[in-house]
Motif scaffolding. Structure first.
Motif, short mmCIF file in Angstrom:
data_model
loop_
_atom_site.label_atom_id
_atom_site.label_comp_id
_atom_site.label_asym_id
_atom_site.label_seq_id
_atom_site.Cartn_x
_atom_site.Cartn_y
_atom_site.Cartn_z
N VAL A 1 32.40 -5.80 -14.89
CA VAL A 1 33.79 -5.36 -15.02
C VAL A 1 34.15 -4.62 -13.73
O VAL A 1 33.59 -3.58 -13.42
N MET A 2 35.09 -5.18 -12.99
CA MET A 2 35.45 -4.63 -11.68
C MET A 2 36.25 -3.34 -11.79
O MET A 2 36.84 -3.04 -12.84
N GLN A 3 36.28 -2.61 -10.67
CA GLN A 3 37.00 -1.34 -10.64
C GLN A 3 38.50 -1.55 -10.78
O GLN A 3 39.17 -0.82 -11.50
N ASN A 4 39.04 -2.55 -10.10
CA ASN A 4 40.48 -2.83 -10.15
C ASN A 4 40.74 -3.94 -11.16
O ASN A 4 40.39 -5.10 -10.92
N PRO A 5 41.33 -3.64 -12.30
CA PRO A 5 41.53 -4.67 -13.34
C PRO A 5 42.42 -5.81 -12.89
O PRO A 5 42.28 -6.94 -13.37
N ASN A 6 43.34 -5.56 -11.95
CA ASN A 6 44.25 -6.61 -11.50
C ASN A 6 43.51 -7.75 -10.80
O ASN A 6 44.01 -8.87 -10.71
N GLN A 7 42.30 -7.47 -10.30
CA GLN A 7 41.52 -8.49 -9.62
C GLN A 7 40.78 -9.39 -10.60
O GLN A 7 40.18 -10.39 -10.20
N MET A 8 40.79 -9.04 -11.89
CA MET A 8 40.07 -9.83 -12.90
C MET A 8 40.99 -10.62 -13.81
O MET A 8 40.58 -11.59 -14.42
N ILE A 9 42.24 -10.18 -13.92
CA ILE A 9 43.14 -10.76 -14.92
C ILE A 9 43.81 -12.02 -14.37
O ILE A 9 44.36 -12.02 -13.27
N SER A 10 43.76 -13.10 -15.17
CA SER A 10 44.33 -14.38 -14.72
C SER A 10 45.34 -14.96 -15.70
O SER A 10 46.00 -15.95 -15.38
N HIS A 11 45.48 -14.39 -16.89
CA HIS A 11 46.44 -14.90 -17.89
C HIS A 11 47.58 -13.91 -18.07
O HIS A 11 47.43 -12.70 -17.84
N SER A 12 48.71 -14.42 -18.51
CA SER A 12 49.89 -13.57 -18.67
C SER A 12 49.92 -12.86 -20.02
O SER A 12 50.58 -11.84 -20.18
N LEU A 13 49.19 -13.40 -21.02
CA LEU A 13 49.16 -12.79 -22.35
C LEU A 13 47.82 -12.11 -22.59
O LEU A 13 46.76 -12.62 -22.19
N ILE A 14 47.85 -10.96 -23.25
CA ILE A 14 46.67 -10.14 -23.45
C ILE A 14 45.59 -10.88 -24.23
O ILE A 14 44.41 -10.89 -23.84
N PHE A 15 45.96 -11.49 -25.34
CA PHE A 15 44.97 -12.19 -26.16
C PHE A 15 44.31 -13.34 -25.38
O PHE A 15 43.10 -13.51 -25.43
#
Length: 594
Positions: free
Chosen positions: A403-417
């Motif tokens: 789990v990276m320090q910056n969450p924005n670098q891991m997220i690739s989908h627009s919806l949370i689920f």
């Protein structure tokens, strides 16, 4: 080389803006309510807050309490960047902010962001500081004068020629502060200034803010949830916000004597917890703002300390991760300057270990080497007895989650689920099972009520919890978390860590936590690895590490206030007191599981 490098000029720049009658509040909320355009319920309710010129105020609140929205209202991002419905009054220096443009507000309110990297626009520190003045078409000579003076105020004048990426976390923050000082703003607004700093740099940041407050007379507003660290230097008032409402606005001594913090999910200073456990009532006249000033019954604390049970020795566990003689430097570095040298350690099955040290020391690099994102120059990494050298990143990810320090670098989908379900869907897991597994993890991580929201609606801390949830659903054997508590309040990270501990006990899941959070290191890890200068300085009990002044200084850590409390109480073995306190707290948590 930057044109600002080593420039000398006279100290004529004065950041103090004294315009306006002293009796007019610099900032005033009156029955202020705000509702985002995409939401039905308000995020802020009936806010009443008046800030006087020259005050230094700390605003506390758990994640999702409305702190960020309050910040955006103060600096003009609401309504100019985030639209919605506002009710009531919000005035800045006697003028309604609704009648002011964001440019006008920025000349009065200077914001230093939580993520300083997101605030840089220049190729050098000097150019970045000069940005606002250049936009105002100020003559070049005047710009140079202002840049040098702002840099001197924050003690960054020797680094003006450096690129922002070559600066440490603390130095980046100083550049950001200088960049807002150049406009002679009235209010300095610090949004989570400690979130991305190591403990020593965090102390320096609080000291710098205090110095600026005293030397410039500016109004200072600090938004933070790490209370004990924020109180390293005094503040005039503490404002507590929860569920969009102000629930307390008190001097520090009065607030610390109440139970508001515990009810709100904010971690009170550890020394206060120890005194409460000893049956000592905290009162304002005891001066509880600091472990060095508080007056308490030493004998009573000593008697309680003597009654604490001795922790049982750790049982032997088989090795899971073995790192041997690891060396690494970046391939593009022609000088081959070592980032890591001869690093060796073992992480046992079912063990929770913290990896600590100052910013830039190589902690994240070590984590990436374990996961296969980078390859070591020499040395070996074994997992479960198997050499990982020939395994791909994907193959390692089936055993090791990162789990990276910056969450924005891991997220690739627009919806949370969909983001949390991504890995499971890639493995072809049945959709019903996916919903059950994601729902369970979301409940623990405090995200269940947001499961159908867009990711863009989440705060930084909520995004952090989403990335952790996305890895937890995969069922890995080792979870590496890089700064898991950045942007998290005590309640949320406690909930997450309690869940991880449950997995640790019931499934034997192991953890490596790369962290600057000394509370987390003490409370939730069995052992700490200390990096400094690219080398492993120590491996031992967290309580031992944080009571060793030489290690604390070498690795830019922060000595625990429990140790200072024990010294003031003249407890015979202050290190043992710290160990026994942590064991006592762990027993309390296990007695009251989630």
């Amino acid at each position: 080389m930057s044109s600002y490098d080593n420039k000398k000029t006279s100290p004529a720049f004065s950041p103090v803006d004294s315009q306006g009658p002293a009796q007019i509040p610099v900032l005033s909320f009156d029955d202020f309510t705000f509702t985002y355009k995409a939401q039905i319920e308000p995020t802020l309710y009936d806010i009443r807050l008046s800030v006087r010129r020259g005050e230094k105020i700390l605003i506390l609140g758990p994640s999702g309490s409305g702190k960020s929205t309050l910040v955006h209202c103060i600096n003009g991002l609401i309504p100019h960047a985030f639209s919605g419905k506002r009710e009531g009054s919000l005035s800045l220096l006697g003028k309604e902010t609704g009648s002011l443009g964001i440019f006008d507000i920025s000349k009065k309110v200077g914001t230093v962001l939580q993520d300083t990297d997101g605030q840089f626009v220049g190729l050098s520190a000097g150019e970045d500081i000069a940005f606002a003045a250049e936009n105002d078409c100020i003559p070049t000579g005047e710009i140079h004068r202002r840049v040098i003076e702002a840099a001197r105020l924050v003690r960054i004048e020797d680094h003006l020629g450096k690129a922002p990426q070559d600066l440490s976390g603390g130095q980046k923050q100083r550049v950001s502060i200088a960049g807002v000082l150049i406009d002679a703003v009235e209010i300095l607004l610090f949004d989570e200034p400690l979130a991305n700093l190591d403990p020593a740099a965090g102390q320096e940041a609080i000291e710098l803010i205090d110095t600026l407050h005293r030397e410039t007379g500016k109004t200072v507003i600090i938004v933070e949830h790490r209370l004990e660290d924020a109180l390293h230097r005094p503040v005039d008032r503490i404002v507590v916000i929860a569920e969009g409402r102000i629930i307390a606005d008190l001097p520090p001594a009065e607030l610390l004597a109440k139970d508001v913090l515990r009810k709100t999910g904010i971690r009170e200073p550890l020394y206060l917890s120890a005194l409460r456990y000893a049956g000592i009532e905290i009162r304002p006249e005891m001066q509880p703002e600091s472990v060095q000033t508080i007056q308490f019954d030493r004998q009573r604390l000593g008697n309680w300390a003597d009654s604490l049970p001795v922790p049982a020795p750790e049982e032997h566990r088989p090795a899971l991760l073995e790192v041997r003689d690891l060396d690494f430097y970046y391939p593009r570095d022609l000088e081959k300057r070592p980032v890591l040298e001869g690093v060796s350690f073992t992480l046992a099955k079912g063990e929770c270990v913290s990896l600590v040290g100052k910013n830039g020391v190589g902690k994240s690099t070590l984590a990436k080497l374990i996961c296969g994102f980078n390859q070591p120059v020499s040395g070996s990494i074994r997992f479960g007895g198997q050499d990982l050298t020939g395994l791909s990143i994907k193959e390692r990810a089936e055993r090791i989650g990162y789990v990276m320090q910056n969450p924005n670098q891991m997220i690739s989908h627009s919806l949370i689920f969909d983001e949390a379900a991504l890995g499971l869907r890639a493995r072809g897991i049945d959709e019903q099972e996916i919903r059950e597994r994601v729902g369970e993890v979301f409940s623990i991580c405090g995200l269940y009520s947001f499961r159908n929201w867009p990711v863009s609606a989440l705060s930084f801390g909520q995004k952090k919890r989403l990335t952790i949830a996305s890895i937890l659903v995969m069922g890995v054997s080792l979870l590496i978390l890089d700064e898991p508590t950045a942007g998290q309040d005590h309640r949320h990270y406690s909930d997450i860590m309690e869940f991880l501990q449950k997995l640790n006990r019931e499934q034997g899941l192991s953890f490596l936590l790369v962290t600057h959070d000394m509370h987390l290191m003490l409370e939730y890890t069995h052992r700490a690895l200390v990096l400094a200068g690219g080398k492993l300085l120590a491996s031992g009990l967290p309580a031992e590490i944080l009571t060793d002044d030489s290690l604390v200084e070498a690795a830019s850590l922060k000595r625990t206030s429990l140790y200072d409390l024990a010294l003031r109480a003249e407890i015979t073995d202050p290190r043992a007191f710290v160990r026994h306190f942590i064991n006592y707290e762990d027993s309390r948590r296990k007695a009251s599981p989630l």
